[in-house]
Write a protein that holds these residues in place. Structure first.
Motif, PDB file in Angstrom:
ATOM      1  N   THR A 150      31.988  70.259  57.446  1.00  0.00           N
ATOM      2  CA  THR A 150      32.096  68.844  57.439  1.00  0.00           C
ATOM      3  C   THR A 150      33.479  68.655  58.435  1.00  0.00           C
ATOM      4  OG1 THR A 150      33.839  68.804  55.613  1.00  0.00           O
ATOM      5  CG2 THR A 150      31.633  68.416  55.032  1.00  0.00           C
ATOM      6  N   GLY A 151      33.624  69.574  59.386  1.00  0.00           N
ATOM      7  CA  GLY A 151      34.829  69.539  60.224  1.00  0.00           C
ATOM      8  C   GLY A 151      34.806  68.278  61.222  1.00  0.00           C
ATOM      9  N   TYR A 152      33.636  67.730  61.554  1.00  0.00           N
ATOM     10  CA  TYR A 152      33.689  66.737  62.389  1.00  0.00           C
ATOM     11  C   TYR A 152      33.477  65.386  61.887  1.00  0.00           C
ATOM     12  CZ  TYR A 152      28.396  66.552  62.619  1.00  0.00           C
ATOM     13  OH  TYR A 152      27.150  66.348  62.371  1.00  0.00           O
ATOM     14  N   PHE A 186      43.191  78.131  55.166  1.00  0.00           N
ATOM     15  CA  PHE A 186      43.692  76.524  54.814  1.00  0.00           C
ATOM     16  C   PHE A 186      43.279  76.213  53.484  1.00  0.00           C
ATOM     17  CE2 PHE A 186      41.753  72.270  54.411  1.00  0.00           C
ATOM     18  CZ  PHE A 186      43.077  71.590  55.158  1.00  0.00           C
ATOM     19  N   ALA A 187      42.411  76.742  52.798  1.00  0.00           N
ATOM     20  CA  ALA A 187      41.884  76.261  51.347  1.00  0.00           C
ATOM     21  C   ALA A 187      42.986  76.857  50.436  1.00  0.00           C
ATOM     22  CB  ALA A 187      40.721  76.942  51.120  1.00  0.00           C
ATOM     23  N   PRO A 240      37.247  59.408  52.499  1.00  0.00           N
ATOM     24  CA  PRO A 240      38.633  59.629  52.221  1.00  0.00           C
ATOM     25  C   PRO A 240      39.035  60.495  51.428  1.00  0.00           C
ATOM     26  CG  PRO A 240      37.495  57.474  51.193  1.00  0.00           C
ATOM     27  CD  PRO A 240      36.672  58.289  51.946  1.00  0.00           C
ATOM     28  N   ASN A 241      37.850  61.203  50.788  1.00  0.00           N
ATOM     29  CA  ASN A 241      38.619  62.011  49.332  1.00  0.00           C
ATOM     30  C   ASN A 241      37.483  63.280  49.923  1.00  0.00           C
ATOM     31  OD1 ASN A 241      38.980  63.776  47.282  1.00  0.00           O
ATOM     32  ND2 ASN A 241      38.062  62.462  45.716  1.00  0.00           N
ATOM     33  N   PRO A 242      38.322  64.426  50.532  1.00  0.00           N
ATOM     34  CA  PRO A 242      37.573  65.476  50.839  1.00  0.00           C
ATOM     35  C   PRO A 242      36.770  66.666  49.736  1.00  0.00           C
ATOM     36  CG  PRO A 242      39.951  65.741  51.172  1.00  0.00           C
ATOM     37  CD  PRO A 242      39.801  64.451  50.737  1.00  0.00           C
ATOM     38  N   LEU A 298      42.262  72.433  49.098  1.00  0.00           N
ATOM     39  CA  LEU A 298      41.077  71.596  49.795  1.00  0.00           C
ATOM     40  C   LEU A 298      39.997  72.485  50.210  1.00  0.00           C
ATOM     41  CD1 LEU A 298      43.218  69.139  51.760  1.00  0.00           C
ATOM     42  CD2 LEU A 298      42.309  68.796  49.576  1.00  0.00           C
ATOM     43  N   PRO A 299      38.730  71.901  50.253  1.00  0.00           N
ATOM     44  CA  PRO A 299      37.495  72.909  50.528  1.00  0.00           C
ATOM     45  C   PRO A 299      37.594  73.567  52.044  1.00  0.00           C
ATOM     46  CG  PRO A 299      36.928  70.470  49.844  1.00  0.00           C
ATOM     47  CD  PRO A 299      38.389  70.642  49.847  1.00  0.00           C
ATOM     48  N   SER A 300      37.365  74.829  52.097  1.00  0.00           N
ATOM     49  CA  SER A 300      37.329  75.425  53.195  1.00  0.00           C
ATOM     50  C   SER A 300      36.499  75.007  54.445  1.00  0.00           C
ATOM     51  CB  SER A 300      37.173  76.997  52.956  1.00  0.00           C
ATOM     52  OG  SER A 300      35.939  77.021  52.395  1.00  0.00           O
ATOM     53  N   PHE A 301      35.209  74.325  54.028  1.00  0.00           N
ATOM     54  CA  PHE A 301      34.333  73.871  55.019  1.00  0.00           C
ATOM     55  C   PHE A 301      34.551  72.806  55.615  1.00  0.00           C
ATOM     56  CE2 PHE A 301      33.167  72.511  50.614  1.00  0.00           C
ATOM     57  CZ  PHE A 301      32.896  70.942  50.828  1.00  0.00           C
ATOM     58  N   THR A 302      35.905  72.112  55.250  1.00  0.00           N
ATOM     59  CA  THR A 302      36.380  70.755  55.972  1.00  0.00           C
ATOM     60  C   THR A 302      36.800  71.562  57.261  1.00  0.00           C
ATOM     61  OG1 THR A 302      38.637  71.007  54.731  1.00  0.00           O
ATOM     62  CG2 THR A 302      36.785  69.592  53.878  1.00  0.00           C
TER      63      THR A 302
END
Length: 403
Positions: A374-376, A334-335, A383-385, A340-344
Motif C-alpha cells: 500500500t506504499g502509494y 520500519f514495522a 487515515p488508519n494504516p 505499523l504494517p510493513s507493507f505500507t
C-alpha cells in the motif's frame, strides 16, 4: 442519474462561468491585436472499485465517482516570437483534491532565437513542471498512457507538489542529424499551501505552514529517428521549512527532497515500450516527537508496454514498483520501530488496460490493477494504516471528451 446530475451541476456551477470569462477576455484580445485564439478543453469522469483499501475516494467494495477532471485552456500569439497561454482546471481525486477550479497554468513564452538549428527562449508565470515523461500533460486523459499513471513516479498523493510552480523556465531545443535535444532549467515556487500538500510532506495534517526555497528543476530529453527513441533525465531539489501553528502537533522543522528520474521510450509503428527509474532521497528533521527525524532513500521504477490492436483499440501492460526506502525494501525495520504494517512501505502493481477511441474527441478506457503493498495509497483516503490489506485489486473505468 444522481451521478450524472451531480457531474452536470459541477460543470455548470464551477466551470462554465470561468470558461465564459476566459473566452470573453481572449475575444477582446483578438479584437485588439488581430491575433488567432486557440481554445480547447476536456471533461473526464472515472469510476474506481477496490477489493480492499480506498483509492481516489471511498472505493472499498463499492464504486467511487470521486475521480473527475475538467479543464479549459487558451493560447494567443500576438507576435511570431511571443505566446500567451492559460488553463483552468477542476481536479477531483478522493480526499486529496476537492475539485475547486484553479489556475492550472498561465504563462508568457518568449522565443528569443529561432532558426533551422532549433530555438531557445524563456517562459514566465505559473508553469507545468518538466518532471519525467508525462507530468506536463498528466491531467489530460488523451495524452497519458493509462487511466492511472504509474504511481512509482507520478504519485497522486503528491500531485499538487509536482504539477506546477510559479517562476521562470529557460529552454533550448536543438536539431542535429543524429536527433533532437530538448533542455529546460526552471526555478520557481511550488504549490504547498493546501492541506493535501502538507499531508503529502509529513503524513498528517498540521496547523502551520510550509515555506519553500526556490526549487530548481533540470531536464534533458533526447529524441532520435523522429521520436522513435526517447531518453531523458530529470533532477529536482526541494528544500522547505515548517512554521508551526497554534497548538501544533509539529515543531519547526526542515524537509529536503531531491528526486532524480531516468526515462527511456521506444516507439514502433503499432507498439511502444516505456520505462522510468527514480531515486527519491528525502530527509526530515526537527519536527518533534510526532514526526521523528528520518532519512528515506526511496527507489521506484516501472516497465510498460502498449500495443495498437486496431485503429481505435489499444492494449497496455505494466509492472510498477515503489520502495519508500531501498535500505528497508520489505518494511520490516520500519514495522519493528513503529508497530505499523510493513507493507505500507512498498507497492508492486501489475496493470492491464484497454483503450477505445469511439471518435477522435471521445475515448473510453478500462483498467485492472493487482497490487501487493500500500506504499502509494494517500493517507487522506486511508487515515488508519492498521486497517489496510496488503494484497488488493482495483478496477477502473474512464470516459473522456475533448474539444
Amino acid at each position: 442519474m444522481c451521478v450524472s446530475f451531480k457531474f452536470a451541476k459541477t460543470v455548470v456551477e464551477r466551470f462554465v462561468p470561468c470558461v465564459l470569462l476566459l473566452w470573453t477576455t481572449f475575444a477582446h484580445a483578438i479584437d485588439l491585436m488581430g491575433s488567432e485564439l486557440q481554445l480547447h478543453g476536456f471533461l473526464t469522469q472515472g469510476v474506481v472499485i477496490t477489493s480492499d483499501n480506498n483509492f481516489l475516494g471511498q472505493s472499498n467494495k463499492k464504486a467511487s465517482t470521486d475521480f473527475r477532471e475538467i479543464g479549459v485552456n487558451a493560447s494567443l500569439r500576438p507576435t511570431s516570437d511571443l505566446q500567451l497561454s492559460a488553463g483552468l482546471l477542476s481536479h477531483k481525486a478522493g480526499a486529496t483534491d476537492n475539485g475547486e477550479v484553479r489556475l492550472d497554468y498561465g504563462l508568457i513564452d518568449w522565443t528569443a532565437s529561432s532558426n533551422e538549428q532549433g530555438r531557445s527562449g524563456i517562459r514566465l508565470g505559473r508553469l507545468k513542471n518538466s518532471f519525467g515523461l508525462y507530468n506536463k500533460t498528466r491531467d489530460v486523459a488523451f495524452t497519458r498512457p493509462s487511466i492511472l499513471l504509474p504511481q512509482s513516479i507520478y504519485f497522486e498523493r503528491t500531485r499538487n507538489l509536482t504539477i506546477a510552480g510559479d517562476g521562470a523556465e529557460l529552454y533550448i531545443d536543438r536539431n542535429y542529424e543524429a536527433g533532437n535535444l530538448f533542455v529546460t532549467l526552471a526555478l520557481g515556487k511550488p504549490q504547498i499551501g493546501s492541506e493535501a500538500s502538507k499531508v503529502a510532506l509529513v503524513g498528517l495534517t498540521p496547523n502551520g505552514s510550509f515555506e519553500s526555497k526556490l526549487v530548481p528543476i533540470f531536464q534533458v530529453i533526447y529524441e532520435g529517428d523522429g521520436g522513435k527513441y526517447r531518453l531523458g533525465f530529470t533532477a529536482v531539489h526541494f528544500d522547505a521549512s515548517y512554521n508551526p501553528g497554534v497548538r501544533d502537533v509539529l515543531q519547526a522543522g526542515q524537509l529536503k527532497y531531491t528526486p532524480k528520474i531516468f526515462s527511456a521510450q521506444y516507439n514502433a509503428e503499432s507498439w511502444s515500450v516505456t520505462s522510468e527509474y527514480a531515486l527519491r532521497p528525502v530527509s526530515t528533521r526537527n519536527f518533534g516527537p510526532n514526526s521523528p527525524d528520518a532519512f528515506n532513500d526511496g527507489q521506484s521504477y516501472y516497465v510498460q508496454g502498449s500495443y495498437r490492436l486496431a485503429p481505435k483499440w489499444e492494449a497496455l501492460l505494466r509492472y510498477d514498483v515503489t520502495y519508500i526506502d531501498r535500505g528497508d525494501r520489505d518494511g520490516k525495520a520500519f514495522a519493528a520501530a513503529t508497530h505499523l504494517p510493513s507493507f505500507t512501505r512498498f507497492s508492486k502493481d501489475w496493470t492491464a488496460g484497454v483503450r477505445f477511441d469511439l471518435t477522435p474527441e471521445f475515448m473510453l478506457r478500462a483498467e485492472y490493477h493487482r497490487v501487493d503493498g500500500t506504499g502509494y495509497l494517500p493517507v487522506q483516503d486511508n487515515p488508519n494504516p492498521r486497517t489496510l490489506e496488503r494484497r488488493w485489486d482495483m478496477f477502473m473505468l474512464l470516459a473522456s471528451f475533448r474539444f
